[in-house]
Design an enzyme around this catalytic site. Structure first.
Site, mmCIF file in Angstrom:
data_model
loop_
_atom_site.group_PDB
_atom_site.id
_atom_site.type_symbol
_atom_site.label_atom_id
_atom_site.label_comp_id
_atom_site.label_asym_id
_atom_site.label_seq_id
_atom_site.Cartn_x
_atom_site.Cartn_y
_atom_site.Cartn_z
ATOM 1 N N HIS A 157 -42.609 52.064 -9.577
ATOM 2 C CA HIS A 157 -44.018 51.832 -9.861
ATOM 3 C C HIS A 157 -44.589 53.141 -9.717
ATOM 4 C CE1 HIS A 157 -43.807 47.347 -8.694
ATOM 5 N NE2 HIS A 157 -44.117 47.577 -10.075
ATOM 6 N N ASP B 274 -26.838 47.317 -21.381
ATOM 7 C CA ASP B 274 -25.713 46.710 -20.940
ATOM 8 C C ASP B 274 -24.608 46.960 -21.649
ATOM 9 O OD1 ASP B 274 -26.182 46.121 -18.321
ATOM 10 O OD2 ASP B 274 -26.991 43.815 -18.963
ATOM 11 N N CYS C 115 -33.388 46.560 -28.312
ATOM 12 C CA CYS C 115 -34.317 46.563 -27.281
ATOM 13 C C CYS C 115 -34.103 47.251 -26.139
ATOM 14 C CB CYS C 115 -34.890 45.142 -27.092
ATOM 15 S SG CYS C 115 -33.675 44.252 -26.089
#
Length: 581
Positions: A190, A456, A503
């Site tokens: 953040h 992954d 993606c």
């Protein structure tokens, strides 16, 4: 010159301001005295209420200055304060251990922060800083300690810190600091998002930076390359000024064409979509020129809530995104939660290796009603515009068939209940597991589309945790095995006539964009801020050139050689790329 992780582009120079981003109050906790459990609980609840009021004020300030997406960072912190499970755990400690409110708070907050800090998903992993941030806020109230002594005495300094904490960062940004350098952190934290929103250059992961600087030092940084200089000479400063001018000119050119489709120099169309988490992200994606949503990460709606969202809440959230994006398609991924961090309602027994255990679609199968609720919500939301359903971490054909059976059940229920929905929503999967990649033609007979989740897939192909510094060199997106695996998936999808996208992070890196397009990938989905630069990179080379490079790469036997080849190619096609993308 020191090297770190680039998180917010731009060049900055200024005097050092050492910012211990939030005073660690835990050492004061040991000297606190416990009263009755009832009294300590009242003190905890009072501190939570006061912290909640402070955050409410901060949220309004951030929303007015930056917008809803950035304000949502602190809304998530308020959700932590309202989390009944957190309060329940603190109450148990108060009753069983006869501890003070301060000790109970410190123990529980640190436990949650450490758990999230070990999360498989990078976005979740960086939420540990938010948990510690809200914990420090409540602790400072309990201890009556003023946390506002973190004020720089001058503007245009470079804030150097161990780890940038969101609420402290907002205060520093409002003081007009020039840049941020931190020892720890990542692109998806953040704090990184806030730096990009404020337009403040930032570099993180500069290990040992606090031990290398002293009062009066000048620091220069390049937030696009991750370079940091201590006491730079005139030559370096002149070079940085030239970089600033060149990038500004290039960015204006990219922004001018952001709405145009991305074609290679010889006319081949490559679709560029966005990865998002919220409706606000969707709006930003449209402005950036994204041609749809390639990945809507729905798990954040669960992680940031103090209770599981019901069907109506999900329908509302998905509709907001679809409405913003239409007529562009929105691909909605079902819950992709890890076995080491789950929202309430997903708890289970502890696993020794959660990353190879109960996560993603496997976890959803243990909670079929929750999965069906999500699928019903997607089908209903799709009634107003184009949407797709995508299942994560599918390993076998049987798993995909089982998931599709639940989709069929959801459709049947909605039809019987006469609720408006789209019965023809395409259903696809993420290719993240080598088993699925190797059986691509068989598995694609059951799917409408696929998207390669390279983060992954690389990790599983190379047997290397990308968060583990001891094996990070093995986590190589240009390793021959990785490229051959991707090529196998792309070719298999083409043979059965099904579309395939990418993606993962590979879709946004200049070298790997060139590699993916050459391997036959025609759709990329990237972080919203990368969309204009990715389109610009695609426009800089010919498809013929990309294919020739890919053919050469597939004959090489080391990732280093492949990287060197693509590095030379990018320097020839788009020398600006690595400084903007």
């Amino acid at each position: 010159m020191l090297k770190g992780i680039p998180v917010s582009p731009g060049v900055a120079v200024g005097r050092v301001y050492v910012c211990e981003s939030a005073r660690d109050l835990r050492h004061l906790v040991e000297h606190t005295t416990a009263h009755s459990p009832e009294t300590e609980l009242m003190r905890l609840r009072d501190a939570a209420r006061r912290a909640n009021r402070e955050l409410a004020q901060l949220i309004e300030e951030v929303r007015a200055e930056l917008g809803n997406e950035e304000a949502a960072i602190f809304e998530a912190q308020r959700a932590i304060l309202r989390d009944q499970a957190v309060e329940k755990e603190m109450l148990e400690i108060l009753n069983q251990e006869n501890m003070s409110a301060e000790k109970a708070l410190a123990i529980v907050i640190e436990k949650y922060a450490r758990t999230v800090g070990r999360a498989h998903d990078e976005h979740l992993r960086h939420r540990a800083a938010d948990i510690r941030d809200v914990g420090q806020r409540a602790l400072s109230i309990l201890l009556n300690e003023d946390q506002q002594d973190l004020i720089a005495q001058e503007e245009h300094v470079i804030a150097v810190t161990r780890q940038a904490i969101p609420s402290r960062l907002v205060g520093l940004m409002q003081q007009k600091i020039a840049g941020v350098v931190s020892d720890r952190g990542g692109r998806t934290s953040h704090s990184a998002i806030l730096c990009r929103s404020y337009g403040i250059p930032a570099v993180t992961g500069v290990r040992g930076i606090l031990e290398r600087i002293k009062l009066g030092d000048v620091v220069a940084l390049d937030g696009a390359t991750g370079e940091v200089w201590l006491n730079p000479d005139k030559k370096i400063l002149k070079d940085l000024n030239e970089r600033r001018k060149e990038r500004s000119t290039m960015w204006v050119k990219l922004q001018a064409k952001h709405d145009e489709p991305a074609h290679t120099k010889d006319g081949e169309r490559i679709t560029v979509r966005a990865n998002i988490r919220t409706a606000q992200d969707a709006h930003t994606a449209v402005v950036a020129g994204a041609e749809g949503v390639g990945l809507f990460r729905t798990e954040f709606m669960y992680m940031n809530a103090h209770s599981l969202p019901d069907e109506e809440a999900q329908v509302s959230a998905y509709r907001a995104v679809i409405e913003e994006m239409k007529p562009r398609p929105t691909t909605i991924r079902t819950l992709d939660l890890g076995g080491d961090k789950m929202p309430h309602g997903f708890e289970g027994s502890r696993e020794d290796n959660p990353f190879l255990g109960r996560r993603s679609i496997r976890l959803s199968f243990e909670h079929p009603e929750l999965l069906k609720t999500q699928l019903r919500a997607v089908l209903r939301a799709a009634h107003i515009g184009p949407a797709k359903i995508m299942f994560p971490l599918v390993t076998t054909v049987d798993e995909l068939r089982r998931a599709k059976e639940i989709v069929a059940q959801a459709k049947l229920e909605l039809k019987e209940e006469e609720l408006p929905h789209d019965p023809d929503v395409p259903v696809g999967l993420m290719i993240e597991v080598p088993a699925a990649a190797l059986m691509i033609k068989s598995i694609m007979k059951e799917a409408d589309f696929a998207s390669i989740g390279t983060n992954d897939l690389i990790q599983y192909v190379m047997a290397a945790d990308r968060t583990n510094p001891q094996v990070v060199e093995l986590y190589d997106s240009l390793a021959p095995a990785v490229l051959h695996m991707i090529k196998h998936v792309v070719d298999g999808c083409r043979e059965v006539g099904k579309p395939v996208a990418v993606c993962g992070e590979m879709a946004a890196r200049p070298l790997t964009i060139l590699a993916l397009v050459g391997l036959g990938v025609t759709e990329l989905s990237v972080g919203v801020s990368f969309v204009p630069a990715v389109k610009g990179i695609i426009r800089s080379f010919k498809m013929k050139e990309a294919k020739e490079l890919a053919d050469r790469a597939l004959t090489m036997n080391t990732g280093r050689a492949i990287e060197e080849m693509y590095q030379k190619a990018i320097e020839r096609f788009a020398p600006w790329a690595e400084e903007l993308a």
